[in-house]
Scaffold this motif. Structure first.
Motif, short mmCIF file in Angstrom:
data_model
loop_
_atom_site.label_atom_id
_atom_site.label_comp_id
_atom_site.label_asym_id
_atom_site.label_seq_id
_atom_site.Cartn_x
_atom_site.Cartn_y
_atom_site.Cartn_z
N TYR A 1 0.84 -1.19 0.00
CA TYR A 1 0.00 0.00 0.00
C TYR A 1 0.88 1.26 0.00
CZ TYR A 1 -4.51 -2.21 1.22
OH TYR A 1 -5.67 -2.94 1.22
N ARG A 2 0.49 2.22 -0.81
CA ARG A 2 1.07 3.57 -0.81
C ARG A 2 2.57 3.61 -1.13
NH1 ARG A 2 -2.88 3.49 3.15
NH2 ARG A 2 -4.54 5.03 2.84
N THR A 3 3.10 2.54 -1.71
CA THR A 3 4.48 2.57 -2.19
C THR A 3 4.49 3.13 -3.61
OG1 THR A 3 5.19 0.68 -0.85
CG2 THR A 3 6.50 1.18 -2.80
N VAL A 4 5.24 4.20 -3.82
CA VAL A 4 5.31 4.81 -5.15
C VAL A 4 6.26 3.99 -6.02
CG1 VAL A 4 5.95 6.87 -6.45
CG2 VAL A 4 4.85 7.10 -4.20
N HIS A 5 5.79 3.59 -7.19
CA HIS A 5 6.64 2.84 -8.10
C HIS A 5 6.30 3.18 -9.54
CE1 HIS A 5 3.97 -0.59 -9.54
NE2 HIS A 5 3.19 0.06 -8.71
N SER A 6 7.20 2.81 -10.45
CA SER A 6 7.00 3.06 -11.87
C SER A 6 7.91 2.10 -12.65
CB SER A 6 7.37 4.50 -12.22
OG SER A 6 8.75 4.74 -11.96
N TYR A 7 7.67 1.99 -13.96
CA TYR A 7 8.58 1.22 -14.79
C TYR A 7 8.57 1.76 -16.21
CZ TYR A 7 4.49 -1.37 -16.61
OH TYR A 7 3.31 -1.71 -17.19
N GLN A 8 9.65 1.46 -16.92
CA GLN A 8 9.74 1.84 -18.34
C GLN A 8 10.52 0.76 -19.05
OE1 GLN A 8 11.05 5.80 -19.11
NE2 GLN A 8 10.99 5.58 -21.33
N SER A 9 9.98 0.28 -20.17
CA SER A 9 10.64 -0.80 -20.89
C SER A 9 11.99 -0.33 -21.42
CB SER A 9 9.76 -1.29 -22.04
OG SER A 9 9.67 -0.31 -23.06
N ILE A 10 12.92 -1.26 -21.53
CA ILE A 10 14.26 -0.94 -22.01
C ILE A 10 14.25 -0.85 -23.53
CG2 ILE A 10 16.64 -1.81 -22.17
CD1 ILE A 10 16.20 -3.11 -19.43
N ASN A 11 14.79 0.26 -24.06
CA ASN A 11 14.84 0.51 -25.51
C ASN A 11 13.46 0.51 -26.15
OD1 ASN A 11 17.68 0.66 -25.43
ND2 ASN A 11 17.85 -1.57 -25.64
N ASN A 12 12.44 0.79 -25.35
CA ASN A 12 11.06 0.85 -25.83
C ASN A 12 10.59 -0.45 -26.49
OD1 ASN A 12 8.69 2.41 -25.92
ND2 ASN A 12 9.01 2.89 -28.09
N CYS A 13 11.19 -1.58 -26.06
CA CYS A 13 10.77 -2.88 -26.58
C CYS A 13 9.44 -3.30 -25.96
CB CYS A 13 11.83 -3.94 -26.27
SG CYS A 13 13.39 -3.66 -27.15
N ASP A 14 8.73 -4.22 -26.63
CA ASP A 14 7.44 -4.68 -26.12
C ASP A 14 7.60 -5.25 -24.71
OD1 ASP A 14 6.27 -3.93 -28.45
OD2 ASP A 14 6.21 -5.94 -29.32
N PHE A 15 6.65 -4.92 -23.87
CA PHE A 15 6.72 -5.32 -22.46
C PHE A 15 5.30 -5.60 -21.97
CE2 PHE A 15 6.82 -4.24 -17.88
CZ PHE A 15 7.84 -5.07 -17.46
N ALA A 16 5.13 -6.69 -21.23
CA ALA A 16 3.80 -7.03 -20.72
C ALA A 16 3.91 -7.69 -19.35
CB ALA A 16 3.08 -7.96 -21.69
N VAL A 17 2.93 -7.40 -18.51
CA VAL A 17 2.87 -8.02 -17.19
C VAL A 17 1.45 -8.51 -16.92
CG1 VAL A 17 4.71 -6.58 -16.22
CG2 VAL A 17 2.32 -5.85 -16.00
N ILE A 18 1.36 -9.53 -16.08
CA ILE A 18 0.08 -9.88 -15.49
C ILE A 18 -0.03 -9.05 -14.22
CG2 ILE A 18 -1.34 -11.66 -14.42
CD1 ILE A 18 0.02 -13.73 -16.12
N ASN A 19 -1.05 -8.21 -14.15
CA ASN A 19 -1.26 -7.38 -12.97
C ASN A 19 -2.36 -7.99 -12.11
OD1 ASN A 19 0.57 -5.34 -12.91
ND2 ASN A 19 -0.77 -3.77 -13.77
N CYS A 20 -2.02 -8.33 -10.90
CA CYS A 20 -3.01 -8.85 -9.95
C CYS A 20 -3.13 -7.86 -8.81
CB CYS A 20 -2.56 -10.23 -9.43
SG CYS A 20 -3.75 -10.97 -8.30
N LEU A 21 -4.21 -7.10 -8.80
CA LEU A 21 -4.47 -6.10 -7.78
C LEU A 21 -5.45 -6.71 -6.78
CD1 LEU A 21 -5.21 -3.17 -10.26
CD2 LEU A 21 -2.98 -4.03 -9.51
N PHE A 22 -5.09 -6.68 -5.50
CA PHE A 22 -5.98 -7.33 -4.54
C PHE A 22 -5.92 -6.68 -3.17
CE2 PHE A 22 -1.89 -9.37 -4.14
CZ PHE A 22 -1.76 -9.76 -2.82
N LEU A 23 -7.05 -6.79 -2.48
CA LEU A 23 -7.12 -6.39 -1.08
C LEU A 23 -6.81 -7.60 -0.22
CD1 LEU A 23 -10.43 -4.32 -1.22
CD2 LEU A 23 -8.10 -3.43 -1.20
N PRO A 24 -6.11 -7.42 0.91
CA PRO A 24 -5.78 -8.55 1.77
C PRO A 24 -7.01 -9.34 2.23
CG PRO A 24 -4.46 -6.66 2.37
CD PRO A 24 -5.48 -6.18 1.39
N GLN A 25 -8.18 -8.69 2.24
CA GLN A 25 -9.41 -9.38 2.62
C GLN A 25 -9.75 -10.54 1.70
OE1 GLN A 25 -8.82 -6.11 2.70
NE2 GLN A 25 -10.54 -4.98 3.52
#
Length: 282
Positions: free
Chosen positions: A59-83
């Motif tokens: 929670y509330r951790t500031v983060h960011s990312y940028q692909s290297i050399n603007n190459c294609d980049f993909a992630v599975i994002n799993c956003l969840f509440l501890p509940q």
């Protein structure tokens, strides 16, 4: 947050090559499907992430990312509440606390002290397999899909905890943390622990705060309140009994400490969870 408040989880594939600095009021697990990127968190820390890497953001951790050399980049994002794991975790705001939960029961002796933002690697594809199953469940929303996601999330966390056990050897602060989680309901003092492990109290007190960011007293309180939340959520025990079960013989003092940590009394917490299950998520 609207989607999360309905099901406690949102899982999707993100193909953006850049994510501007941001933070969340939930936990985020990100798994790199392909490509490489520079991942930054808390402004000063950065690491290269590539296919098979994954991490969990608190929670509330500031983060960011940028692909290297603007190459294609993909992630599975799993956003969840501890509940999602258990409704008693309304007070949980970090990955490390989640792993200590009674449904997962990971030995805190093995914990590295700063688990959030650590880059894990999925050597055998086990984590990816679980996430793909979760993604299918989330998209299809078949009968009991939310409960299925809950069990798979616990499975994923346990596999991740096994990786943690190989990250860092046990140290003196880990020993103290283990004693807290094993004996939080007793009359536990740092002075007694220091004597047991043959360290001076001033040294241990300073080291503990340096490593955890909080004092021993506050850490003990936090642990007791986390357990009280679980008992209030999952049992019908009277508040007086819960007070004693988590180490407070004086129920008025327990209520005072509980309100300092949770912003509400134990009774109000229980009523709020019963009538408004998402009122304590923010």
């Amino acid at each position: 947050m609207d989607l999360l408040e309905k099901s406690n989880i949102n899982i999707h594939i993100c193909t953006s090559n850049i994510a501007e600095p941001h933070s969340h009021k939930y936990l985020e697990l990100a798994y790199v499907l392909y490509g490489s990127a520079v991942h930054k968190f808390n402004e000063t820390n950065e690491k290269i992430i590539s296919k098979g890497d994954y991490f969990i953001i608190d929670y509330r951790t500031v983060h960011s990312y940028q692909s290297i050399n603007n190459c294609d980049f993909a992630v599975i994002n799993c956003l969840f509440l501890p509940q999602l794991v258990d409704k008693s975790l309304a007070c949980c705001k970090d990955f490390q606390t989640l792993l200590r939960h009674y449904l997962i029961q990971i030995n805190s002796n093995n914990f590295q002290l700063n688990l959030a933002n650590h880059i894990f690697h999925d050597e055998n594809g086990k984590i990816l397999s679980i996430l793909q199953e979760m993604l299918t469940e989330y998209e299809q929303k078949d009968i009991s899909w939310n409960e299925m996601l809950r069990t798979k999330m616990i499975d994923l966390l346990i596999w991740t905890a096994r990786k943690i056990s190989h990250i860092e050897p046990q140290d003196v602060v880990s020993v103290i943390i283990a004693k807290i989680h094993k004996n939080y309901n007793q009359n536990l003092t740092l002075k007694d622990i220091a004597g047991d492990i043959n360290y001076s109290l001033p040294y241990i007190s300073k080291l503990f705060k340096e490593k955890t960011g909080i004092t021993f007293r506050l850490y003990l309180q936090k642990t007791r309140i986390e357990e009280a939340c679980r008992l209030l959520s999952n049992t019908d025990e009277k508040i007086f009994n819960i007070s004693k079960m988590v180490g407070y013989s004086d129920v008025d003092f327990f209520s005072k400490i509980f309100k300092e940590h949770m912003g509400t009394t134990p009774q109000q917490f229980r009523v709020c969870l019963k009538n408004y299950p998402h009122c304590l998520t923010i």
